[in-house]
Design a protein around this motif. Sequence first.
Motif, PDB file in Angstrom:
ATOM      1  N   GLN A 276       0.979  10.968  -4.112  1.00  0.00           N
ATOM      2  CA  GLN A 276       1.668  12.225  -3.819  1.00  0.00           C
ATOM      3  C   GLN A 276       2.526  12.678  -4.988  1.00  0.00           C
ATOM      4  N   ASP A 277       3.088  11.745  -5.733  1.00  0.00           N
ATOM      5  CA  ASP A 277       3.938  12.064  -6.881  1.00  0.00           C
ATOM      6  C   ASP A 277       3.810  10.950  -7.905  1.00  0.00           C
ATOM      7  N   SER A 278       3.090  11.237  -8.961  1.00  0.00           N
ATOM      8  CA  SER A 278       2.811  10.216  -9.987  1.00  0.00           C
ATOM      9  C   SER A 278       3.801  10.240 -11.129  1.00  0.00           C
ATOM     10  N   SER A 279       4.934  10.896 -10.936  1.00  0.00           N
ATOM     11  CA  SER A 279       5.923  10.982 -12.017  1.00  0.00           C
ATOM     12  C   SER A 279       6.621   9.655 -12.284  1.00  0.00           C
ATOM     13  N   ASP A 280       6.577   8.738 -11.320  1.00  0.00           N
ATOM     14  CA  ASP A 280       7.195   7.429 -11.515  1.00  0.00           C
ATOM     15  C   ASP A 280       6.402   6.671 -12.585  1.00  0.00           C
TER      16      ASP A 280
ATOM     17  N   ARG B   8       0.821  -1.210   0.000  1.00  0.00           N
ATOM     18  CA  ARG B   8       0.000   0.000   0.000  1.00  0.00           C
ATOM     19  C   ARG B   8       0.858   1.265   0.000  1.00  0.00           C
ATOM     20  N   ALA B   9       2.041   1.174   0.600  1.00  0.00           N
ATOM     21  CA  ALA B   9       2.894   2.361   0.664  1.00  0.00           C
ATOM     22  C   ALA B   9       3.277   2.827  -0.732  1.00  0.00           C
ATOM     23  N   ALA B  10       3.421   1.913  -1.673  1.00  0.00           N
ATOM     24  CA  ALA B  10       3.777   2.293  -3.036  1.00  0.00           C
ATOM     25  C   ALA B  10       2.673   3.130  -3.665  1.00  0.00           C
ATOM     26  N   PHE B  11       1.418   2.792  -3.415  1.00  0.00           N
ATOM     27  CA  PHE B  11       0.306   3.554  -3.978  1.00  0.00           C
ATOM     28  C   PHE B  11       0.159   4.908  -3.292  1.00  0.00           C
ATOM     29  N   THR B  12       0.452   4.949  -2.003  1.00  0.00           N
ATOM     30  CA  THR B  12       0.405   6.228  -1.298  1.00  0.00           C
ATOM     31  C   THR B  12       1.438   7.178  -1.867  1.00  0.00           C
ATOM     32  N   ALA B  13       2.612   6.647  -2.173  1.00  0.00           N
ATOM     33  CA  ALA B  13       3.658   7.473  -2.772  1.00  0.00           C
ATOM     34  C   ALA B  13       3.248   7.945  -4.154  1.00  0.00           C
ATOM     35  N   CYS B  14       2.577   7.095  -4.924  1.00  0.00           N
ATOM     36  CA  CYS B  14       2.120   7.491  -6.258  1.00  0.00           C
ATOM     37  C   CYS B  14       1.071   8.594  -6.172  1.00  0.00           C
TER      38      CYS B  14
ATOM     39  N   GLN C 201       6.108   3.656 -13.213  1.00  0.00           N
ATOM     40  CA  GLN C 201       5.479   2.448 -12.710  1.00  0.00           C
ATOM     41  C   GLN C 201       4.131   2.740 -12.071  1.00  0.00           C
ATOM     42  N   CYS C 202       3.912   4.003 -11.689  1.00  0.00           N
ATOM     43  CA  CYS C 202       2.628   4.349 -11.078  1.00  0.00           C
ATOM     44  C   CYS C 202       1.486   4.165 -12.076  1.00  0.00           C
ATOM     45  N   ARG C 203       1.707   4.584 -13.310  1.00  0.00           N
ATOM     46  CA  ARG C 203       0.637   4.534 -14.310  1.00  0.00           C
ATOM     47  C   ARG C 203       0.532   3.166 -14.983  1.00  0.00           C
ATOM     48  N   ASP C 204       1.554   2.338 -14.863  1.00  0.00           N
ATOM     49  CA  ASP C 204       1.553   1.015 -15.484  1.00  0.00           C
ATOM     50  C   ASP C 204       0.661   0.082 -14.673  1.00  0.00           C
ATOM     51  N   VAL C 205      -0.529  -0.199 -15.190  1.00  0.00           N
ATOM     52  CA  VAL C 205      -1.496  -1.012 -14.445  1.00  0.00           C
ATOM     53  C   VAL C 205      -0.921  -2.386 -14.135  1.00  0.00           C
ATOM     54  N   ALA C 206      -0.203  -2.975 -15.082  1.00  0.00           N
ATOM     55  CA  ALA C 206       0.384  -4.301 -14.836  1.00  0.00           C
ATOM     56  C   ALA C 206       1.339  -4.266 -13.649  1.00  0.00           C
TER      57      ALA C 206
END
Length: 317
Positions: free
Chosen positions: A292-296, A284-290, A298-303
């Motif tokens: 706040q900042d979706s520039s990564d 869940r921490a990975a999604f919380t970080a996304c 991997q955030c937008r890559d649904v897979a």
Amino acid sequence: MRFGFGARPAGAACFLSWLVTTGCNPGRSDASSRGTDSDGAAPSQASEGATTGAPGTSTGDATTIATTTATGDLAPEVALTPVEPCESHAAEADCDAAGCIWFATERVADRATCALEPAGVCATASASTGDGDYDSAFYKKIGEVVHVRRVGRKASDFPGPEHPAGWTECGLGTDDPPECACVCAAGRCPGDVALALLDACASPRPCVDSPGGESDACLYQALAAAAAASLRVSTLTGDRNVDDRVFLRGDGTATWMRSTCDTRDHSCRDRKWELPRLCNLRDRAAFTACAQDSSDPQCRDVAGWFVDCKLAPATCP
């Protein structure tokens, strides 16, 4: 001594008949070896220069060999192996050489995942659904393998209505093999059925009313929350359009479905949904970080949202 035509001796008749046929053996009949044409009548005479009934020739049903005995009489014919049907040819070249039709088919390599692998079958004739958009599959068990021929736009990557004549269509009877559950049958495709079932679960759609539609930030917040929800993501890269449907189950897992189409070939007008996968969500921490900042990327890559995905039946959370 002269004879009238109505009283020719049997020996003379036999001699003349032997000259124009294959012999004058009273116990022999050629009717069964010649056969008949499709109307039930005797076939037409052989073309000029052809030899009918000659030793070593084939009648189409079986090859026969006639030998001459020491006395000059014809010995009984010996029937060899009958001509094999088209399905006996396992190679496309042999199938073509035999005047048969080669069809690209598939077999289900793994029923648990519905993984298909290429196969092929030689058939006598072709049949058609008459509609290249009709999605279904036809099957036949040959030896120990159930061959499947998919037809239609969504059912096959090479759409078309043609399939081997005499094969059985999936979805029309109660005796379908398990393989039919992995392909479109009688107009109903597994992905469509699964998606309709998941939509009927009526899971909340928390991002549908968010500003700008289902915004990235809202999606990541929903992924980080421990609640059931339905999410939709659409991505366009060049001419490739990808739709992802994510059904969060509220227990750290999600059911994921995907559809890919190309705007150039009009395949987006009737989407081909893949079979549903049951996946574990990332931490869940990975999604919380996304959120706040979706520039990564991997955030937008649904897979990249999931780990340990596997095909599984569609069920409500």
